[in-house]
Motif scaffolding. Structure first.
Motif, PDB file in Angstrom:
ATOM      1  N   ILE A 291       0.809  -1.427   0.239  1.00 17.39           N
ATOM      2  CA  ILE A 291      -0.362  -0.009   0.212  1.00 17.39           C
ATOM      3  C   ILE A 291       0.984   1.167  -0.264  1.00 17.39           C
ATOM      4  CG2 ILE A 291      -1.710   1.262   1.245  1.00 17.39           C
ATOM      5  CD1 ILE A 291      -2.445  -1.610   0.203  1.00 17.39           C
ATOM      6  N   ALA A 292       0.633   2.307  -0.722  1.00 18.17           N
ATOM      7  CA  ALA A 292       1.514   3.312  -0.485  1.00 18.17           C
ATOM      8  C   ALA A 292       0.328   4.537  -0.687  1.00 18.17           C
ATOM      9  CB  ALA A 292       2.309   3.657  -1.759  1.00 18.17           C
ATOM     10  N   GLU A 293       0.309   5.654  -0.294  1.00 15.91           N
ATOM     11  CA  GLU A 293      -0.567   6.548  -0.101  1.00 15.91           C
ATOM     12  C   GLU A 293       0.041   8.004  -0.468  1.00 15.91           C
ATOM     13  OE1 GLU A 293      -3.496   6.248   3.628  1.00 15.91           O
ATOM     14  OE2 GLU A 293      -1.699   6.178   3.843  1.00 15.91           O
ATOM     15  N   ILE A 294      -0.133   9.209  -0.748  1.00 13.67           N
ATOM     16  CA  ILE A 294      -0.385  10.252  -1.011  1.00 13.67           C
ATOM     17  C   ILE A 294      -1.478  10.785  -0.165  1.00 13.67           C
ATOM     18  CG2 ILE A 294       0.391  12.736  -2.561  1.00 13.67           C
ATOM     19  CD1 ILE A 294       0.409  11.359  -4.838  1.00 13.67           C
ATOM     20  N   LYS A 295      -1.057  11.740   0.293  1.00 11.15           N
ATOM     21  CA  LYS A 295      -2.106  11.968   1.690  1.00 11.15           C
ATOM     22  C   LYS A 295      -3.056  13.058   0.832  1.00 11.15           C
ATOM     23  CE  LYS A 295      -3.947  10.587   5.266  1.00 11.15           C
ATOM     24  NZ  LYS A 295      -4.155   8.834   5.951  1.00 11.15           N
ATOM     25  N   GLY A 296      -4.078  13.277   1.553  1.00 13.37           N
ATOM     26  CA  GLY A 296      -4.613  14.090   0.942  1.00 13.37           C
ATOM     27  C   GLY A 296      -4.948  15.223   1.687  1.00 13.37           C
ATOM     28  N   THR A 297      -5.395  17.040   0.966  1.00 11.77           N
ATOM     29  CA  THR A 297      -4.893  17.931   2.268  1.00 11.77           C
ATOM     30  C   THR A 297      -6.268  18.807   2.639  1.00 11.77           C
ATOM     31  OG1 THR A 297      -4.388  19.234   0.584  1.00 11.77           O
ATOM     32  CG2 THR A 297      -2.457  18.804   0.949  1.00 11.77           C
ATOM     33  N   ASP A 301     -10.054  11.938   4.444  1.00 11.05           N
ATOM     34  CA  ASP A 301     -10.066  10.656   5.010  1.00 11.05           C
ATOM     35  C   ASP A 301     -11.177   9.934   3.501  1.00 11.05           C
ATOM     36  OD1 ASP A 301      -8.863  10.507   7.958  1.00 11.05           O
ATOM     37  OD2 ASP A 301     -10.836  11.989   8.162  1.00 11.05           O
ATOM     38  N   GLU A 302     -10.925  10.656   2.444  1.00 14.34           N
ATOM     39  CA  GLU A 302     -12.027  10.309   1.110  1.00 14.34           C
ATOM     40  C   GLU A 302     -10.693   9.743   0.408  1.00 14.34           C
ATOM     41  OE1 GLU A 302     -14.788  12.978  -0.462  1.00 14.34           O
ATOM     42  OE2 GLU A 302     -15.512  13.366   1.620  1.00 14.34           O
ATOM     43  N   TYR A 303     -11.062   7.990  -0.159  1.00 12.65           N
ATOM     44  CA  TYR A 303      -9.938   8.140  -0.352  1.00 12.65           C
ATOM     45  C   TYR A 303      -9.662   7.631  -2.709  1.00 12.65           C
ATOM     46  CZ  TYR A 303      -7.712   6.633   3.984  1.00 12.65           C
ATOM     47  OH  TYR A 303      -6.967   6.815   4.861  1.00 12.65           O
ATOM     48  N   VAL A 304      -8.956   8.005  -3.545  1.00 10.64           N
ATOM     49  CA  VAL A 304      -9.350   7.332  -4.625  1.00 10.64           C
ATOM     50  C   VAL A 304      -8.264   6.574  -4.804  1.00 10.64           C
ATOM     51  CG1 VAL A 304      -8.709   7.669  -7.590  1.00 10.64           C
ATOM     52  CG2 VAL A 304      -9.487   9.618  -5.822  1.00 10.64           C
ATOM     53  N   ILE A 305      -8.754   5.237  -5.094  1.00 13.14           N
ATOM     54  CA  ILE A 305      -8.070   3.836  -4.881  1.00 13.14           C
ATOM     55  C   ILE A 305      -6.897   3.827  -6.567  1.00 13.14           C
ATOM     56  CG2 ILE A 305      -7.352   1.641  -4.408  1.00 13.14           C
ATOM     57  CD1 ILE A 305      -9.497   2.587  -1.734  1.00 13.14           C
ATOM     58  N   LEU A 306      -5.858   3.023  -6.406  1.00 14.03           N
ATOM     59  CA  LEU A 306      -5.382   2.776  -7.810  1.00 14.03           C
ATOM     60  C   LEU A 306      -5.084   1.254  -7.626  1.00 14.03           C
ATOM     61  CD1 LEU A 306      -2.775   6.015  -9.350  1.00 14.03           C
ATOM     62  CD2 LEU A 306      -5.685   5.461  -9.186  1.00 14.03           C
ATOM     63  N   SER A 307      -5.020   0.504  -8.653  1.00 20.82           N
ATOM     64  CA  SER A 307      -5.857  -0.896  -8.254  1.00 20.82           C
ATOM     65  C   SER A 307      -4.990  -1.522  -8.952  1.00 20.82           C
ATOM     66  CB  SER A 307      -7.060  -1.082  -7.775  1.00 20.82           C
ATOM     67  OG  SER A 307      -6.780  -3.113  -7.898  1.00 20.82           O
ATOM     68  N   ALA A 308      -4.261  -2.886  -8.590  1.00 21.91           N
ATOM     69  CA  ALA A 308      -3.751  -3.926  -9.932  1.00 21.91           C
ATOM     70  C   ALA A 308      -2.873  -4.765  -8.713  1.00 21.91           C
ATOM     71  CB  ALA A 308      -1.815  -3.322 -10.295  1.00 21.91           C
ATOM     72  N   HIS A 309      -3.420  -6.669  -9.025  1.00 20.98           N
ATOM     73  CA  HIS A 309      -2.596  -7.539  -9.048  1.00 20.98           C
ATOM     74  C   HIS A 309      -1.568  -7.404  -8.901  1.00 20.98           C
ATOM     75  CE1 HIS A 309      -2.545 -10.345 -11.649  1.00 20.98           C
ATOM     76  NE2 HIS A 309      -3.741 -10.144 -11.977  1.00 20.98           N
ATOM     77  N   PHE A 310      -0.339  -7.915  -7.454  1.00 20.00           N
ATOM     78  CA  PHE A 310       0.727  -7.900  -7.706  1.00 20.00           C
ATOM     79  C   PHE A 310       1.407  -9.065  -7.915  1.00 20.00           C
ATOM     80  CE2 PHE A 310       4.920  -6.085  -5.329  1.00 20.00           C
ATOM     81  CZ  PHE A 310       5.996  -5.712  -6.600  1.00 20.00           C
ATOM     82  N   ASP A 311       0.886 -10.425  -7.631  1.00 24.17           N
ATOM     83  CA  ASP A 311       1.172 -11.853  -8.083  1.00 24.17           C
ATOM     84  C   ASP A 311       0.981 -12.056  -9.349  1.00 24.17           C
ATOM     85  OD1 ASP A 311      -1.790 -11.392  -7.305  1.00 24.17           O
ATOM     86  OD2 ASP A 311      -1.556 -13.831  -7.391  1.00 24.17           O
ATOM     87  N   LYS A 344      -6.087  16.648  -3.145  1.00 25.63           N
ATOM     88  CA  LYS A 344      -8.373  17.305  -2.411  1.00 25.63           C
ATOM     89  C   LYS A 344      -8.248  16.377  -1.227  1.00 25.63           C
ATOM     90  CE  LYS A 344      -9.888  20.919  -4.380  1.00 25.63           C
ATOM     91  NZ  LYS A 344     -11.184  21.717  -5.328  1.00 25.63           N
ATOM     92  N   ARG A 345      -8.346  14.808  -2.972  1.00 24.89           N
ATOM     93  CA  ARG A 345      -8.249  13.140  -1.583  1.00 24.89           C
ATOM     94  C   ARG A 345      -7.337  12.835  -1.392  1.00 24.89           C
ATOM     95  NH1 ARG A 345     -13.092  14.766  -4.417  1.00 24.89           N
ATOM     96  NH2 ARG A 345     -15.292  14.924  -3.265  1.00 24.89           N
ATOM     97  N   THR A 346      -7.372  11.426  -0.258  1.00 22.59           N
ATOM     98  CA  THR A 346      -6.091  10.997  -0.890  1.00 22.59           C
ATOM     99  C   THR A 346      -5.676   9.927  -1.680  1.00 22.59           C
ATOM    100  OG1 THR A 346      -6.110  10.868   1.684  1.00 22.59           O
ATOM    101  CG2 THR A 346      -4.828   8.982   0.605  1.00 22.59           C
ATOM    102  N   ILE A 347      -5.037  10.043  -2.162  1.00 23.15           N
ATOM    103  CA  ILE A 347      -5.204   8.578  -2.945  1.00 23.15           C
ATOM    104  C   ILE A 347      -3.749   7.638  -2.622  1.00 23.15           C
ATOM    105  CG2 ILE A 347      -3.709   8.327  -5.830  1.00 23.15           C
ATOM    106  CD1 ILE A 347      -4.188  11.484  -5.906  1.00 23.15           C
ATOM    107  N   LEU A 348      -4.779   6.552  -3.000  1.00 21.20           N
ATOM    108  CA  LEU A 348      -4.129   5.341  -1.595  1.00 21.20           C
ATOM    109  C   LEU A 348      -3.596   4.141  -4.014  1.00 21.20           C
ATOM    110  CD1 LEU A 348      -4.871   3.501   1.006  1.00 21.20           C
ATOM    111  CD2 LEU A 348      -4.985   2.540  -1.822  1.00 21.20           C
ATOM    112  N   VAL A 349      -2.819   3.546  -3.856  1.00 24.65           N
ATOM    113  CA  VAL A 349      -2.714   2.576  -4.473  1.00 24.65           C
ATOM    114  C   VAL A 349      -2.058   1.401  -3.623  1.00 24.65           C
ATOM    115  CG1 VAL A 349      -0.085   2.795  -4.646  1.00 24.65           C
ATOM    116  CG2 VAL A 349      -1.536   1.750  -6.468  1.00 24.65           C
TER     117      VAL A 349
END
Length: 527
Positions: A291-297, A301-311, A344-349
């Motif tokens: 999990i990696a995050e660029i914290k929202g300002t 506590d709202e999230y945009v999630i980027l998603s990809a399986h690693f295995d 504005k929102r936290t971007i999480l991968v």
């Protein structure tokens, strides 16, 4: 009449959404020109791309990422270090454990009636051979009358190496036949292949076992090894999955060599092969999501999630399933951190573990992080090859045409012109990690790619390697993901989660229901 009116309304919604998206995209070049962040994203991706370097380090350096292997752990640690080098907070979140195993050397030779090295590899989690390997006569499944007759035959496998896949009548893919064969010859080949496939299915059925249970029965009866050939309908490609034996090796063999052995056995020449399969069963391994995050300002506590399986499976190096999705999300995060460091929102991968065994990593994240899922603006997932994004469905969210269409309209025309959308669409019940979030009611979208012969040539095959990546298409996808994340973060509105009313299933006559949340397997492959 009521059903007809509902159908008309749904049709109008679909048409209206397409018109809206088309109208929005007409002005997107102007929107891009007015937004310096989008222009900078495009420039950075095109002039300072890190995709090739990321792919090389991950695929060539670390290699395949089978859950439970040391390579999977190396990949998790590599990703965390890479994110931190870009100034992005990252961590490995443990969610379970898996059967530990490490692939070793596989070498297979025919030693009678002549000597020839064969193309084969051990299946994932296969038991190893002793240091000198195992040598034995090759035999094939008999065509018995019924399961009783098969049980009487079973003692014949003791000390033998058993072929359990159908020998293919042709090693040429259909497109090759269609290009060169006469119409009559093509039709004849397909008819004979269909008949042979049906006959083999019946042969297998009469044993009383299936492809999963038969290897164990042969092992119990004293077989020295089990050989499959899971051809993927292309030149030189086989799909490489997992073993179902616990004591004797299971290998998959190339169509060409498998067919030769089968014919030799069938003609009574009693071929013999020697298998050396060096693998190591290790202690149970912890399983993670990176999990990696660029914290929202403004709305952290709202999230945009980027998603990809690693295995990945480990016949190849997991390049297009899902190395490409992985590096797209990493590159998008790198670009966003550099050009949009205060979203504005936290971007999480999320780089999910054990997707291949049932979406386990993403299901664990959804189960363990309900507050994040509740406050997720959108999830953008990619998982099907190297092609540029070609299809996006609204996944059954009634107003997805509004917010997703708005975000798409901000991207350059050359990125979105080939994307077909389906609004509001239907919820995905499986297939990839977006489904874990959809089941929880979070707007999650699969960014489906152009094929590039994915199903035949790279999906779970021995040819899923770096050289199959089309970096121009992958670069386009990184740009798209970065822009979508930027737009979703900036949007003043929180995405509407209202769902469509699902229609009646015409096959069952019953009302369709929204996909249910499913628990992950947190202890995988353990006895």
């Amino acid at each position: 009449m009521k059903k007809r009116m509902q159908a008309v309304v749904l049709s109008l919604l679909l048409c209206g959404s397409m018109v809206q998206v088309q109208a929005q995209t007409q002005g997107q070049t102007q929107t891009q020109a007015q937004d310096p962040v989008i222009a900078a994203i495009v420039k950075e991706a095109n002039e300072n791309s890190q995709l090739e370097a990321l792919a090389h380090e991950l695929l060539d350096g670390i290699g395949p990422r089978l859950v439970g292997t040391p390579e999977m752990q190396k990949a998790h640690d590599w990703a965390v270090a890479k994110y931190k080098s870009w100034g992005i907070e990252a961590r490995n979140d443990k969610w379970g454990e898996w059967r530990g195993w490490q692939r070793g050397v596989t070498h297979v030779d025919m030693v009678h009636p002549r000597v020839q090295s064969l193309e084969a590899t051990q299946l994932a989690w296969s038991p190893s051979t002793k240091s000198k390997g195992v040598t034995g006569e090759v035999i094939m499944l008999p065509d018995v009358q019924d399961s009783v007759a098969f049980q009487k035959w079973l003692p014949n496998v003791k000390g033998k190496i058993v072929l359990i896949s159908m020998p293919q009548p042709t090693g040429r893919p259909d497109y090759n036949w269609e290009e060169f064969a006469t119409k009559e010859s093509l039709e004849k080949m397909k008819k004979e292949r269909d008949a042979q496939t049906e006959a083999w299915s019946e042969r297998m059925k009469k044993t009383g076992y299936n492809a999963r249970t038969l290897p164990g029965a042969l092992e119990q009866a004293g077989a020295a090894a089990v050989v499959t050939s899971n051809w993927s309908r292309g030149f030189g490609v086989n799909k490489i999955f997992g073993a179902y034996t616990k004591k004797v090796p299971s290998i998959d063999m190339a169509l060409e060599d498998y067919g030769m052995l089968y014919r030799l056995a069938e003609s009574g020449q009693k071929p013999q092969i020697r298998i050396q399969a060096e693998s190591k069963h290790q202690k149970n391994a912890p399983t993670f999501n990176t999990i990696a995050e660029i914290k929202g300002t403004e709305k952290p506590d709202e999230y945009v999630i980027l998603s990809a399986h690693f295995d990945s499976w480990d016949g190849g190096t997991g390049a297009t399933d899902n190395g490409t999705g992985t590096i797209v999300m990493m590159e998008a995060m790198r670009i966003l951190k550099k050009l949009y460091p205060n979203p504005k929102r936290t971007i999480l991968v999320g780089h999910w573990g054990s997707e291949e065994q049932g979406l386990n990593g993403s299901r664990a994240f959804v189960a363990d992080n309900p507050k994040i899922v509740e406050k997720t603006q959108a999830v953008f997932n990619q998982d099907n090859g190297t092609g540029r994004v070609a299809n996006i469905s609204g996944q059954g969210f009634l107003h997805s045409y509004d917010f997703l269409g708005r975000w798409l309209s901000a991207a350059p025309r050359e990125i979105t012109s080939s994307i077909e959308t389906s609004f509001p669409g239907f919820p995905g019940g499986g297939g990839s990690d977006h489904a874990s979030f959809v089941a929880a009611g979070a707007p999650a979208f699969m960014l489906s790619s152009l094929s590039w012969s994915y199903g035949n040539y790279t999906w779970h095959t021995n040819r899923d390697t770096y050289d199959k990546i089309v970096f121009d298409d992958v670069r386009s996808n990184a740009i798209l993901v970065a822009i979508l994340a930027y737009q979703a973060s900036e949007d003043p509105e929180f995405a509407n989660r209202e769902r469509i009313k699902l229609p009646v299933d015409p096959r069952t006559g019953e009302q369709r229901t929204w996909p249910a949340l499913r628990e992950p397997t947190r202890k995988g492959g353990l006895d």
